[in-house]
Structure formats: structure tokens, C-alpha cells
Scaffold this motif. Structure first.
Motif, PDB file in Angstrom:
ATOM      1  N   GLU A 146      -4.657   6.785  -9.782  1.00 20.02           N
ATOM      2  CA  GLU A 146      -4.929   5.542  -9.080  1.00 20.02           C
ATOM      3  C   GLU A 146      -3.663   4.704  -8.977  1.00 20.02           C
ATOM      4  OE1 GLU A 146      -7.881   3.277 -11.116  1.00 20.02           O
ATOM      5  OE2 GLU A 146      -6.472   2.478 -12.599  1.00 20.02           O
ATOM      6  N   LEU A 204      -6.506   2.160  -5.193  1.00 20.68           N
ATOM      7  CA  LEU A 204      -6.800   3.402  -4.485  1.00 20.68           C
ATOM      8  C   LEU A 204      -6.759   4.569  -5.459  1.00 20.68           C
ATOM      9  CD1 LEU A 204      -4.660   2.959  -1.242  1.00 20.68           C
ATOM     10  CD2 LEU A 204      -7.144   2.849  -1.425  1.00 20.68           C
ATOM     11  N   THR A 219       0.831  -1.208   0.000  1.00 25.57           N
ATOM     12  CA  THR A 219       0.000   0.000   0.000  1.00 25.57           C
ATOM     13  C   THR A 219       0.859   1.249   0.000  1.00 25.57           C
ATOM     14  OG1 THR A 219      -1.764  -1.166   1.186  1.00 25.57           O
ATOM     15  CG2 THR A 219      -1.814   1.244   1.223  1.00 25.57           C
ATOM     16  N   GLY A 243      -6.619  -1.324  -2.089  1.00 24.89           N
ATOM     17  CA  GLY A 243      -7.666  -0.739  -1.259  1.00 24.89           C
ATOM     18  C   GLY A 243      -8.343  -1.785  -0.398  1.00 24.89           C
TER      19      GLY A 243
END
Length: 351
Positions: free
Chosen positions: A324, A336, A57, A330
Motif C-alpha cells: 500500500e 492505494l 499519486t 486513493g
């Protein structure tokens, strides 16, 4: 003398002690140990997966932020210099024959021109799903500038012979290039007919028979194409010759099934940043008669005149990019997305 015999109770304790030393784990003890081991291993695996997900992430968010920084930095640099030249001259002559037909040097129609999502960028980039084509519904922006590079200093200018002597033989220009010539009084957009880099400091801007050549050798303002001499004017020593920059920014389809920010120029189409899903542009206008700024930002389709003679001039552009991540990191197992805004003020506006 022999040792006395052991009593029966003592012999029993010795046997029991020996038996206890040879005993192993019971099945219950083994099962408890296995359960505890599985719990520990499960906890370690859970921590590893969590850390791995956090790393993915953070890595994807870092790439997203880097793509946003690159996009805003490169776009803003060109938008800020739209219509500029190294001398700060406000008058611009354009002696190119096809000045009103080619988007790459159509200076008179506007050094900055926006295209709303529903507007077609005719002659620049097509809208579609193929690689490099513009994504339907996304905005685009065309920018012309003569002030993006350092330029080369003018030593002298023979306007009758259409020859400019520069201060170095390493000027880097070549025949066929479009350049902006300027001094403190005015500027001119012209095509170099001869330029030998490394052996001569002289470049020429003569007329020619090709449709892409100059209509006259005169670089004075206003432009005159009635004769080969045109509006003759010698540019002063200390002025500059600089390359013309022509580019169009848009969101297009990349070759990985996603979208990217693209920059197209007369020679190439470059993919600038991956993961740019959408670009929406808004413009702030100033009334040239009163000098008053508008109170609202408008879309490109609300502007009907982008030229430098328009009664309302664009003085700022608001860039809104939607980016993105490359991976689905996500919480909903989707990439995301982040929407970022950057405002750019134009430096070179009529006053």
C-alpha cells in the motif's frame, strides 16, 4: 488678426470630449472584472491542486512499485539459492553440536521452511504488535544457503589438524563464524575455531567444549559425532569456503504505525521495504520417486516434512505480496493497495 470665436456647437463637443477622457470604470464594470478574475484564479488553483494530487499519486505509486521490486528481488535471490553451495555438491555434513536446535543452522530439518499465517515461528520471531514482531495472519519463510557469496578457494586441507589453507590472507573470516566447506564430492557445515584475517591464510575447524562448537573435526559425509576425529575427509584444492546464510522473511510492524517486510538473521533484524501489508506463500511440490510435479500449489501447513529426504520436495515458491502507498491518495481518501505475485524456482533440489 485674432481668431474667430468658436461656434456654440463646437464648444459643446470640446467639453464632452474632455469629460469623456476623464471618466473611470463604473461599478458594473468593476464587478464584472472581479468575477472574471476570480474565475481565472479559481481555474489556476484547480489545475494546481489537480497536478499536485497527480504528482502525489504518481510518487506514491512509484514508491510502491520500488518497494515491490526490492522485496521480490532480495527474497527471490535467497529463495533461489536455498540449500546451495558453490561446488554444487548434493551431500551435506553438519558437525555443529546444536544442529537440530538452532534455526540458523538446522540444515537437516530443511534448508527452506515455510510458516503459514496461523503457524508460530517458534524460536525465530514472535507474533504481536510491537516493533519488529510478525503480524498475525501473515506467512513467513526461513532460508539457509551456502552459496550466496563468492567464497574463498581452498589451497589445501589438513583434516588431521583441522586446518584449511586458503588462497588469500584477505579471506575476511573470523573465529566463531559458521561456514560451508565444499568440493565436487560433498560439503560440510562447520564452525571456524580460529581465523586471522589479513595475516594468515589458514582457518581451523577443531572441536570445542562450548555447546555451539563442532562435535568433531571430521567434515566427511555422513556426519559422525561419536569421536573428536569423526568422519575424516580432506577437501580437495579448488574447493571453496563460504559463509553460511540464514534468514527468515516476514511482515512485521514498523516504528511508524504501519507494516514492512523484514529479514531477520543471527545478528540483526532488518527492515527491507515499507508498505508491505501482507505476504502469502504457496509451494509447488515434486514427487521424488516419480519426478512428477503436483498440479496445485499448497500452503505451508500442508507440508509436514521440509527436509532433503522428504518424499515430496518443494521446487518452487509463489510469493504474493500486498503493498500500500504511504499516503491516502486513493479516490476514497484511503491508501492505494496493489497485490503482486512472483514465482521463484529453487536451483538446489535433490535429483
Amino acid at each position: 488678426m485674432s481668431a474667430p470665436p468658436l461656434l456654440p456647437s463646437v464648444r459643446g463637443r470640446v467639453r464632452k470630449a474632455g469629460q469623456a477622457g476623464q471618466a473611470g470604470f463604473s461599478i458594473v464594470e468593476l464587478m464584472v472584472a472581479l468575477v472574471l478574475g476570480l474565475l481565472i484564479i479559481g481555474g489556476v488553483i484547480s489545475i494546481f491542486i489537480t497536478n499536485q494530487q497527480s504528482f502525489r499519486t504518481n510518487e506514491n505509486l512509484g514508491r510502491l512499485q520500488e518497494n515491490a521490486r526490492i522485496s521480490f528481488e532480495l527474497m527471490a535471490r535467497e529463495v533461489r539459492q536455498a540449500g546451495g553451495n558453490l561446488c554444487g555438491a548434493s551431500l551435506m555434513a553438519n558437525v555443529l553440536k546444536n544442529a537440530t536446535t538452532a534455526w540458523t543452522f538446522n540444515w537437516d530439518s530443511g534448508v527452506l521452511q515455510g510458516f503459514d499465517g496461523a503457524q508460530v515461528a517458534t524460536g525465530i520471531v514472535s507474533t504481536g504488535t510491537a516493533f519488529g514482531e510478525r503480524v498475525d495472519g501473515t506467512d513467513a519463510l526461513r532460508v539457509l544457503s551456502g552459496g550466496m557469496f563468492d567464497g574463498v578457494t581452498i589451497v589445501s586441507h589438513d583434516d588431521a589438524l583441522a586446518q584449511i589453507t586458503l588462497n588469500t590472507v584477505s579471506h575476511g573470516f573470523s573465529a566463531g563464524e559458521r561456514v560451508v566447506v565444499c568440493d565436487g564430492q560433498s560439503a560440510a557445515l562447520t564452525k571456524l575455531t580460529t581465523a586471522t584475517s589479513g595475516t594468515s591464510a589458514v582457518v581451523a575447524h577443531d572441536v570445542g567444549g562450548d555447546p555451539t562448537d563442532n562435535c568433531s573435526r571430521g567434515l566427511g559425509w555422513p556426519t559422525s559425532c561419536t569421536t573428536a576425529t569423526g568422519n575424516s575427509r580432506a577437501f580437495q584444492p579448488g574447493g571453496f569456503v563460504n559463509r553460511l546464510t540464514a534468514s527468515t522473511w516476514y511482515v512485521g510492524n514498523n516504528d511508524r504505525g504501519g507494516r514492512s517486510l523484514f529479514r531477520i538473521n543471527p545478528a540483526t533484524t532488518d527492515e527491507i521495504a515499507d508498505g508491505v501489508r501482507d505476504m502469502q506463500l504457496e509451494y509447488l511440490l515434486r514427487n521424488e520417486a516419480t519426478g512428477v510435479l503436483d498440479t496445485t500449489w499448497v500452503a505451508a501447513d500442508a507440508i509436514t516434512n521440509w527436509s532433503s529426504t522428504a518424499s515430496a520436495q518443494v521446487v518452487a515458491v509463489r510469493l504474493r505480496l500486498t503493498l500500500e502507498t504511504q499516503a491516502a491518495v486513493g479516490t476514497n481518501q484511503q491508501p492505494l493497495q496493489r497485490q503482486l505475485i512472483h514465482v521463484v524456482n529453487l536451483r538446489n533440489r535433490p535429483t
